[in-house]
Scaffold this motif. Sequence first.
Motif, PDB file in Angstrom:
ATOM      1  N   VAL A  21       0.788  -1.249   0.005  1.00 43.02           N
ATOM      2  CA  VAL A  21      -0.066  -0.094  -0.110  1.00 43.02           C
ATOM      3  C   VAL A  21       1.010   1.324   0.006  1.00 43.02           C
ATOM      4  N   GLU A  22       1.877   1.359   0.782  1.00 45.13           N
ATOM      5  CA  GLU A  22       2.875   2.372   1.119  1.00 45.13           C
ATOM      6  C   GLU A  22       3.475   2.715  -0.427  1.00 45.13           C
ATOM      7  N   LEU A  23       3.973   1.717  -1.137  1.00 46.25           N
ATOM      8  CA  LEU A  23       4.861   1.634  -2.188  1.00 46.25           C
ATOM      9  C   LEU A  23       3.925   2.181  -3.478  1.00 46.25           C
ATOM     10  N   VAL A  24       2.616   1.645  -3.475  1.00 42.52           N
ATOM     11  CA  VAL A  24       1.765   2.061  -4.321  1.00 42.52           C
ATOM     12  C   VAL A  24       1.334   3.427  -4.208  1.00 42.52           C
ATOM     13  N   GLY A  25       1.159   4.112  -3.094  1.00 41.92           N
ATOM     14  CA  GLY A  25       1.146   5.636  -2.885  1.00 41.92           C
ATOM     15  C   GLY A  25       2.339   6.290  -3.461  1.00 41.92           C
ATOM     16  N   ARG A  26       3.455   5.832  -2.854  1.00 38.56           N
ATOM     17  CA  ARG A  26       4.744   6.385  -3.258  1.00 38.56           C
ATOM     18  C   ARG A  26       4.928   6.545  -4.858  1.00 38.56           C
ATOM     19  N   ALA A  27       4.476   5.615  -5.448  1.00 39.52           N
ATOM     20  CA  ALA A  27       4.328   5.492  -6.896  1.00 39.52           C
ATOM     21  C   ALA A  27       3.568   6.236  -7.451  1.00 39.52           C
ATOM     22  N   LEU A  28       2.533   6.512  -7.098  1.00 44.05           N
ATOM     23  CA  LEU A  28       1.562   7.678  -7.377  1.00 44.05           C
ATOM     24  C   LEU A  28       2.042   8.787  -7.481  1.00 44.05           C
ATOM     25  N   GLU A  29       2.696   9.280  -6.163  1.00 47.66           N
ATOM     26  CA  GLU A  29       3.394  10.582  -5.841  1.00 47.66           C
ATOM     27  C   GLU A  29       4.569  10.706  -7.034  1.00 47.66           C
ATOM     28  N   GLU A  30       5.157   9.828  -7.515  1.00 43.81           N
ATOM     29  CA  GLU A  30       6.213   9.905  -8.234  1.00 43.81           C
ATOM     30  C   GLU A  30       5.681  10.032  -9.822  1.00 43.81           C
ATOM     31  N   GLY A  31       4.465   9.735  -9.933  1.00 45.44           N
ATOM     32  CA  GLY A  31       3.779  10.254 -11.201  1.00 45.44           C
ATOM     33  C   GLY A  31       3.701   9.144 -11.840  1.00 45.44           C
ATOM     34  N   ILE A  32       3.725   7.981 -11.676  1.00 47.97           N
ATOM     35  CA  ILE A  32       3.982   6.802 -12.531  1.00 47.97           C
ATOM     36  C   ILE A  32       2.265   6.650 -12.946  1.00 47.97           C
ATOM     37  N   PRO A  33       1.963   6.254 -14.031  1.00 48.52           N
ATOM     38  CA  PRO A  33       0.508   5.990 -14.309  1.00 48.52           C
ATOM     39  C   PRO A  33      -0.180   5.082 -13.691  1.00 48.52           C
ATOM     40  N   PRO A  34      -1.449   5.114 -13.082  1.00 46.62           N
ATOM     41  CA  PRO A  34      -2.040   4.048 -12.159  1.00 46.62           C
ATOM     42  C   PRO A  34      -2.051   2.783 -12.955  1.00 46.62           C
ATOM     43  N   GLN A  35      -2.228   2.693 -14.415  1.00 43.91           N
ATOM     44  CA  GLN A  35      -2.401   1.382 -15.108  1.00 43.91           C
ATOM     45  C   GLN A  35      -1.210   1.011 -15.131  1.00 43.91           C
ATOM     46  N   ARG A  36       0.008   1.438 -15.075  1.00 48.01           N
ATOM     47  CA  ARG A  36       1.325   0.795 -15.213  1.00 48.01           C
ATOM     48  C   ARG A  36       1.524   0.356 -13.605  1.00 48.01           C
ATOM     49  N   ILE A  37       1.065   1.093 -12.722  1.00 46.42           N
ATOM     50  CA  ILE A  37       1.432   0.340 -11.204  1.00 46.42           C
ATOM     51  C   ILE A  37       0.659  -0.778 -11.198  1.00 46.42           C
ATOM     52  N   LEU A  38      -0.383  -0.889 -11.878  1.00 44.57           N
ATOM     53  CA  LEU A  38      -1.486  -1.932 -11.689  1.00 44.57           C
ATOM     54  C   LEU A  38      -0.600  -3.280 -12.316  1.00 44.57           C
ATOM     55  N   ASP A  39      -0.462  -3.012 -13.649  1.00 42.65           N
ATOM     56  CA  ASP A  39      -0.128  -4.103 -14.666  1.00 42.65           C
ATOM     57  C   ASP A  39       1.554  -4.452 -14.229  1.00 42.65           C
ATOM     58  N   GLU A  40       2.373  -3.483 -14.138  1.00 39.78           N
ATOM     59  CA  GLU A  40       3.801  -3.910 -13.725  1.00 39.78           C
ATOM     60  C   GLU A  40       4.198  -4.225 -12.327  1.00 39.78           C
ATOM     61  N   GLY A  41       3.137  -3.568 -11.755  1.00 39.13           N
ATOM     62  CA  GLY A  41       3.308  -4.038  -9.926  1.00 39.13           C
ATOM     63  C   GLY A  41       2.696  -5.102  -9.483  1.00 39.13           C
ATOM     64  N   LEU A  42       1.348  -4.630  -9.517  1.00 40.20           N
ATOM     65  CA  LEU A  42       0.461  -5.686  -8.675  1.00 40.20           C
ATOM     66  C   LEU A  42       0.118  -6.870  -9.570  1.00 40.20           C
ATOM     67  N   LEU A  43      -0.394  -6.774 -10.958  1.00 48.48           N
ATOM     68  CA  LEU A  43      -0.515  -7.839 -11.408  1.00 48.48           C
ATOM     69  C   LEU A  43       0.770  -8.751 -12.003  1.00 48.48           C
ATOM     70  N   ALA A  44       1.740  -7.990 -11.977  1.00 48.42           N
ATOM     71  CA  ALA A  44       2.963  -8.762 -12.468  1.00 48.42           C
ATOM     72  C   ALA A  44       3.324  -9.853 -11.308  1.00 48.42           C
ATOM     73  N   GLY A  45       3.196  -9.158 -10.016  1.00 48.64           N
ATOM     74  CA  GLY A  45       3.555 -10.088  -8.865  1.00 48.64           C
ATOM     75  C   GLY A  45       2.474 -11.088  -8.617  1.00 48.64           C
ATOM     76  N   MET A  46       1.420 -10.907  -8.937  1.00 46.16           N
ATOM     77  CA  MET A  46       0.261 -11.970  -8.662  1.00 46.16           C
ATOM     78  C   MET A  46       0.532 -12.972 -10.034  1.00 46.16           C
ATOM     79  N   GLY A  47       1.026 -12.406 -11.049  1.00 47.02           N
ATOM     80  CA  GLY A  47       1.259 -13.545 -12.244  1.00 47.02           C
ATOM     81  C   GLY A  47       2.384 -14.380 -11.603  1.00 47.02           C
ATOM     82  N   ILE A  48       3.530 -13.834 -10.997  1.00 44.37           N
ATOM     83  CA  ILE A  48       4.528 -14.847 -10.537  1.00 44.37           C
ATOM     84  C   ILE A  48       4.223 -15.753  -9.551  1.00 44.37           C
ATOM     85  N   ILE A  49       3.138 -15.248  -8.651  1.00 44.07           N
ATOM     86  CA  ILE A  49       2.664 -16.039  -7.583  1.00 44.07           C
ATOM     87  C   ILE A  49       1.860 -17.182  -8.216  1.00 44.07           C
ATOM     88  N   GLY A  50       0.990 -17.060  -9.322  1.00 49.91           N
ATOM     89  CA  GLY A  50       0.482 -17.951  -9.966  1.00 49.91           C
ATOM     90  C   GLY A  50       1.115 -19.084 -10.659  1.00 49.91           C
TER      91      GLY A  50
END
Lengths: 210, 618
Positions: A21-50
């Motif tokens: 949660v903290e890192l997502v907040g920081r990524a937004l502050e850094e101006g990374i587009p939310p779609q990119r945070i979702l795809d390359e951060g959250l969904l990428a991680g979940m993909g590896i777990i899968g």
Amino acid sequence: MADILSEISENLQIGKAKVVVELVGRALEEGIPPQRILDEGLLAGMGIIGTKFKAGDVFVPEVLVAARAMNKGAEVLKPKLAAEGIAAKGKAVIGTVKGDLHDIGKNLVKMMMEGRGIEIVDLGVDVPSDRFLASAKENDASIICCSALLTTTMGELKTVVDAVKASDISGKVKVMVGGAPVTQAFCDQIGADCYTPDAASAAEAAVGFI
Amino acid sequence: MDKTVKISIIDRREPLECAPGVVLLDAIRSAGVAMESPCSGKGLCGKCKVRVLYGVAPSPKEDERRLLSVSEIESGFRLACLLSVDSDLTIDIPHEETGHKILTSGTKPDFQFELSIRKEVLDAPSRSPDCNSPYEELLAGAVPSLAKMTLPLLQTLTPLDGGYKTSEKHLTVVWDGDSPLAIEAGDTSDAIYGIAVDIGTTTVAVALVNLKNGEELGTSSAVNPQKNHGLDVLSRIDYARRLGAAGRHILQSLIAQALDEMAVSLCAECGVEARSVYSITVAANVTMLHLFLGIDPVSIGVAPFAPVFLRALSVRSSDVGLRSFPSAMLFTLPSVSAYIGADIVAGAYVCGMAKQKENVLFIDIGTNGEIVLASKGRLMSCSCAAGPALEGMNISCGMRAAAGAIEDVSIFSDRRAENALRLKVIGDVPPVGICGSGILSAIRELLRVGLIQKDGYMLSKEDLTPDNPLLSILCVYDGKSAARLSPQPHEVVITQKDVRQVQLAKGAILSGFMALLKKAGLEMDDVRRVLVAGQFGAHLPVESLTGCGVLPDILKNRVEYVGNTSVAGAYMAMMSRVARKEMEELAGEIEYTELSMMDGYQDIFLDSLEFPTFKKNS
């Protein structure tokens, strides 16, 4: 900037929801587009777990804590994504068939699919075929996922398949089936659209249907 | 079509002649050859393995490719349920089951005998040689309560054939409470016997008892012949559902005939006449009771899991096809719910669960683990679906506890290569597979030496340093790291997938304990005794139970094995009317929790999946 995304992915994989949660907040502050945070951060991680789950390298508890971390991170992103007019990739309704009360396997599939960016309507357990149908119509879902964990309830999967075929959403909605006693042969026999042996493959297959 | 195909089975004299296209499993069974099919021929379990030695078989189906390894397929292994035979074949059925010992006795407390069966010896009523009035009236003249006999009683009267010949001065009336069971010529008061029965999903155990003194004259056991129609209760319910009344009839006759035959030969062995058996008392799980009595079990298989009946029943043995015991009453013990059956009520009764002052856990470990917790006079129960992994099923190299099965494993992490492993194999033959107790002990050892982590991850060679002596145990099997217990040709390995199967099974059982403790507001340490009942549990040493985390380590010194308490309970119900009544009360007192409906169960289950950790150097 890519560093923070892989950091999100890594922390998600070990289930550190707070850090995610903290890192997502920081990524937004850094101006990374939310779609990119979702795809390359959250969904990428979940993909590896899968992938690891499919190989047996991680197990149910690890998937569930990772999924929890993903959901927490996604909550932060949601308003931003909505503000940019970005919707989920697609919708699926999911449930355990009538006469069956097992929900852990179904929950795994749900989380894996959410991890692929699909919006899930969870109907719970002991779901009669007409509820699958009504919910799919109401939510304009493109997939119905039904699970049966007992030899004695897997026949109910056919009831759902038949109900969909006889309805006006026939051909528009794919029916995916799964559960311990279910096989590809059974899936073919009842005329369901897709069978997968595990939750991670189910999510992959679902992405293909959307 | 008059063309037939010949199927020759190694070690059997006559080849089978069948119509082309016959499914091999059906052909094998129609020839009377027992073959296990836990999934009841659905192509799910991969256990009906046969090896095609000569002849041409159609290429393996997808399910066969999934369930058999590449090397198995290359050496001709196929699944009998998926193979349709179009031309002559010679096959071998590997590891046919050989008689493994089945537990027939269990812990019993001291108790007062109080039989419902008794014998009354009377002077035989005299009759003139030319008297033609019915025998029934003649007997009623002597014993007024014998007036208006029931049909089964009339059927026991064989006047010219020994019923009460003029040569006999006496006749003996057998009573069950107030109702007459049989009328016998002469004074037969010494011959009064009963049979206590446990019908398990897998095995049937019987004990022949002299009702006069309670002495157990002999015991015997056999595999439940319904097993060929599915190993677990759900597959059998499904079989009954698919075939309807016919399926029910098949399953009913199978168990009734088997029980009749077992009981007859046990009587013969002990020199007891079958007609002197007056009581047959049966404990079993709810599905087995339904199937034995010919009652529809289908509703047990779907939520909300409502059975047709739960109460104790008392009927004539002949009503359910126990043909050799015309004078016997059949009594079936009461149950609590669809998944807490009379076998568990019997167990809870003989273990005195209702009278416990301390917190006591009772568990019968099998495909389903049934658990009863006694705490402050309250009795709570649940049933957890452990699946068949602990019995060697759904495990890569799993097999039943038969000759060639590894049953115990020790790993010596300080020794090199071939000395690092020590195996105990049933029958002292080279290992061909691993049975349930073997799997648990292997996983216990792998956990202990750290080759499996507490989250269930199995290390690979890359995770170890090159000088680690444990390196020799790890191998690559189907592209993944695995532990090799025994080399080719009958390679026995434990794979990551096997570990996950055991993890699910042990998680299910432990979660059952945790759920009941939570309901009772107790901690694990509050449990003073753990009673392990049943055939399967008896083969699991405490070290394996705690070493794999089926039970927490804290209970290590509080485990007691109580044996087959189901047959012990049947014995007590036979010997004492009081016990019978108390069991009926007990069945009403035990609360049942459906785990899948319990709030927070998923979290309890997830917490229970973790394996125990071992201190270094242990």
